[in-house]
Design a protein around this motif. Structure first.
Motif, mmCIF file in Angstrom:
data_model
loop_
_atom_site.group_PDB
_atom_site.id
_atom_site.type_symbol
_atom_site.label_atom_id
_atom_site.label_comp_id
_atom_site.label_asym_id
_atom_site.label_seq_id
_atom_site.Cartn_x
_atom_site.Cartn_y
_atom_site.Cartn_z
ATOM 1 N N SER A 140 0.803 -1.230 0.000
ATOM 2 C CA SER A 140 0.000 0.000 0.000
ATOM 3 C C SER A 140 0.833 1.276 0.000
ATOM 4 N N LEU A 141 2.084 1.176 -0.483
ATOM 5 C CA LEU A 141 2.901 2.391 -0.555
ATOM 6 C C LEU A 141 2.225 3.459 -1.410
ATOM 7 N N HIS A 142 1.567 3.014 -2.470
ATOM 8 C CA HIS A 142 0.904 3.974 -3.357
ATOM 9 C C HIS A 142 -0.196 4.726 -2.623
ATOM 10 N N ILE A 143 -0.856 4.050 -1.681
ATOM 11 C CA ILE A 143 -1.914 4.701 -0.906
ATOM 12 C C ILE A 143 -1.309 5.762 0.016
ATOM 13 N N ALA A 144 -0.231 5.398 0.720
ATOM 14 C CA ALA A 144 0.413 6.348 1.636
ATOM 15 C C ALA A 144 0.886 7.589 0.884
ATOM 16 N N ARG A 145 1.504 7.391 -0.258
ATOM 17 C CA ARG A 145 2.041 8.515 -1.022
ATOM 18 C C ARG A 145 0.933 9.361 -1.633
ATOM 19 N N PHE A 146 -0.116 8.685 -2.054
ATOM 20 C CA PHE A 146 -1.270 9.402 -2.591
ATOM 21 C C PHE A 146 -1.891 10.299 -1.527
ATOM 22 N N ILE A 147 -2.112 9.750 -0.323
ATOM 23 C CA ILE A 147 -2.730 10.523 0.756
ATOM 24 C C ILE A 147 -1.851 11.710 1.134
ATOM 25 N N LEU A 148 -0.536 11.473 1.272
ATOM 26 C CA LEU A 148 0.370 12.566 1.628
ATOM 27 C C LEU A 148 0.311 13.694 0.600
ATOM 28 N N THR A 149 0.336 13.336 -0.683
ATOM 29 C CA THR A 149 0.306 14.351 -1.740
ATOM 30 C C THR A 149 -1.011 15.115 -1.733
ATOM 31 N N ALA A 150 -2.109 14.404 -1.559
ATOM 32 C CA ALA A 150 -3.429 15.041 -1.561
ATOM 33 C C ALA A 150 -3.587 15.990 -0.379
ATOM 34 N N VAL A 151 -3.154 15.548 0.796
ATOM 35 C CA VAL A 151 -3.328 16.357 2.005
ATOM 36 C C VAL A 151 -2.417 17.584 1.993
ATOM 37 N N TYR A 152 -1.169 17.393 1.616
ATOM 38 C CA TYR A 152 -0.225 18.510 1.639
ATOM 39 C C TYR A 152 -0.526 19.566 0.574
ATOM 40 N N THR A 153 -1.063 19.151 -0.581
ATOM 41 C CA THR A 153 -1.253 20.098 -1.689
ATOM 42 C C THR A 153 -2.715 20.426 -1.978
ATOM 43 N N GLY A 154 -3.657 19.667 -1.382
ATOM 44 C CA GLY A 154 -5.072 19.917 -1.654
ATOM 45 C C GLY A 154 -5.430 19.689 -3.114
ATOM 46 N N THR A 155 -4.800 18.696 -3.726
ATOM 47 C CA THR A 155 -4.963 18.444 -5.163
ATOM 48 C C THR A 155 -5.959 17.327 -5.407
ATOM 49 N N ARG A 156 -6.752 17.466 -6.468
ATOM 50 C CA ARG A 156 -7.726 16.450 -6.840
ATOM 51 C C ARG A 156 -7.024 15.152 -7.253
ATOM 52 N N ALA A 157 -7.741 14.049 -7.042
ATOM 53 C CA ALA A 157 -7.154 12.726 -7.264
ATOM 54 C C ALA A 157 -6.595 12.561 -8.667
ATOM 55 N N GLU A 158 -7.352 12.965 -9.673
ATOM 56 C CA GLU A 158 -6.893 12.715 -11.048
ATOM 57 C C GLU A 158 -5.636 13.506 -11.383
ATOM 58 N N ARG A 159 -5.463 14.665 -10.745
ATOM 59 C CA ARG A 159 -4.253 15.453 -10.982
ATOM 60 C C ARG A 159 -3.032 14.732 -10.417
ATOM 61 N N ILE A 160 -3.222 14.120 -9.273
ATOM 62 C CA ILE A 160 -2.128 13.362 -8.668
ATOM 63 C C ILE A 160 -1.817 12.136 -9.512
ATOM 64 N N GLN A 161 -2.847 11.455 -9.969
ATOM 65 C CA GLN A 161 -2.665 10.240 -10.753
ATOM 66 C C GLN A 161 -1.917 10.494 -12.056
ATOM 67 N N GLU A 162 -2.118 11.657 -12.646
ATOM 68 C CA GLU A 162 -1.548 11.923 -13.962
ATOM 69 C C GLU A 162 -0.224 12.683 -13.898
ATOM 70 N N ALA A 163 0.142 13.163 -12.710
ATOM 71 C CA ALA A 163 1.325 14.017 -12.598
ATOM 72 C C ALA A 163 2.608 13.254 -12.912
ATOM 73 N N SER A 164 3.586 14.008 -13.398
ATOM 74 C CA SER A 164 4.865 13.416 -13.766
ATOM 75 C C SER A 164 6.007 14.247 -13.201
ATOM 76 N N PHE A 165 7.120 13.578 -12.884
ATOM 77 C CA PHE A 165 8.329 14.294 -12.490
ATOM 78 C C PHE A 165 9.040 14.855 -13.726
ATOM 79 N N VAL A 166 8.610 14.391 -14.884
ATOM 80 C CA VAL A 166 9.191 14.837 -16.146
ATOM 81 C C VAL A 166 8.180 15.731 -16.847
ATOM 82 N N LYS A 167 8.605 16.910 -17.266
ATOM 83 C CA LYS A 167 7.692 17.811 -17.967
ATOM 84 C C LYS A 167 7.257 17.162 -19.266
ATOM 85 N N GLN A 168 5.967 16.944 -19.397
ATOM 86 C CA GLN A 168 5.453 16.158 -20.505
ATOM 87 C C GLN A 168 4.129 16.743 -20.972
ATOM 88 N N GLU A 169 3.941 16.795 -22.270
ATOM 89 C CA GLU A 169 2.721 17.361 -22.828
ATOM 90 C C GLU A 169 1.489 16.574 -22.346
#
Length: 246
Positions: A140-169
């Protein structure tokens, strides 16, 4: 007249006229939307507009979550109204009964800091002893990281799911050097009620994210910020770990 117009024809007409708006949707929203359209077509395609009534709409709702059925029937209503507006249909003043399920109740529970911390820690520790090394495999590492990102940034789920560390169109971008989460891609049009402005990543989360990228194991189970990976939709992230809370 309603008894002469096939709903399948109206769905196709609507999609053709709205194709640019559909293309503007994010990848996951577009996929979900087109899946909804396909579901509508499978049930309604060979039926006429005059067949939209309480009995048929209740039959359509069977086997679907109420929220899903409500959303899809609202889409059907929008399709019919659009066709009438564009002169493809004359209902002759007839009122159609879509038998919409009731609106879901507003959320009234908000997690406290301690509750969020417990969820994250439980997700982080959860293992499957049948696989992996002698310590098991963290499932469940993906769950822990998802929750941390959502709580710290207030970002919608789909934005987190699609985000990349690489700038991509076509995908939100996490700039680890400057510590900024660009939550919409360049040129994307976002509704005013779903703003996705850039947000500065809080230092504790930024440190986590830098480690996640270095390890190459950002989010397991296909849910990953790195470019090129498939998306894993965490619709029920909390529900997955709640049974393991101690």
């Amino acid at each position: 007249m309603p008894h002469e117009v096939l709903i399948g024809d109206l769905v196709r007409f609507y999609l053709e006229k709205k194709k640019e708006k559909v293309q503007e949707k994010s990848a996951s929203r577009k996929k979900d939307y087109l899946r909804d359209m396909q579901t509508l077509i499978e049930f309604w395609s060979e039926r006429f507009v005059s067949d939209i009534n309480e009995e048929n709409c209740i039959a359509y709702r069977k086997g679907k979550a109420l929220n899903t059925a409500r959303r899809q029937l609202q889409d059907l209503r929008a399709i019919v109204n659009f066709a009438e507006l564009k002169g493809k249909l004359d209902k002759g003043g007839r009122v159609l009964d879509y038998a919409l399920p009731p609106k879901p109740k507003a959320r009234i529970h908000y997690y406290s800091r301690d509750e969020v911390a417990k969820l994250v820690w439980t997700a982080y520790r959860r293992t499957n002893d049948a696989i992996g090394d002698e310590n098991g495999h963290k499932t469940s590492l993906h769950i822990a990281r998802f929750i941390l990102t959502a709580v710290y940034t207030g970002t919608r789920a789909e934005r987190i799911q699609e985000a990349s560390f690489v700038k991509q169109e076509g995908r939100p971008w996490i700039d680890l050097e400057r510590g900024i989460f660009f939550r919409k891609f360049e040129g994307e049009m976002v509704p005013t009620n779903k703003r996705a402005d850039p947000v500065r990543i809080p230092k504790p989360l930024l440190e986590h994210m830098r480690r996640w990228k270095v390890t190459g194991r950002l989010l397991p189970r296909r849910f990953c910020f790195d470019a090129g990976d498939e998306f894993f939709v965490v619709d029920k992230a909390v529900e997955e770990v709640v049974p393991f809370l101690s």
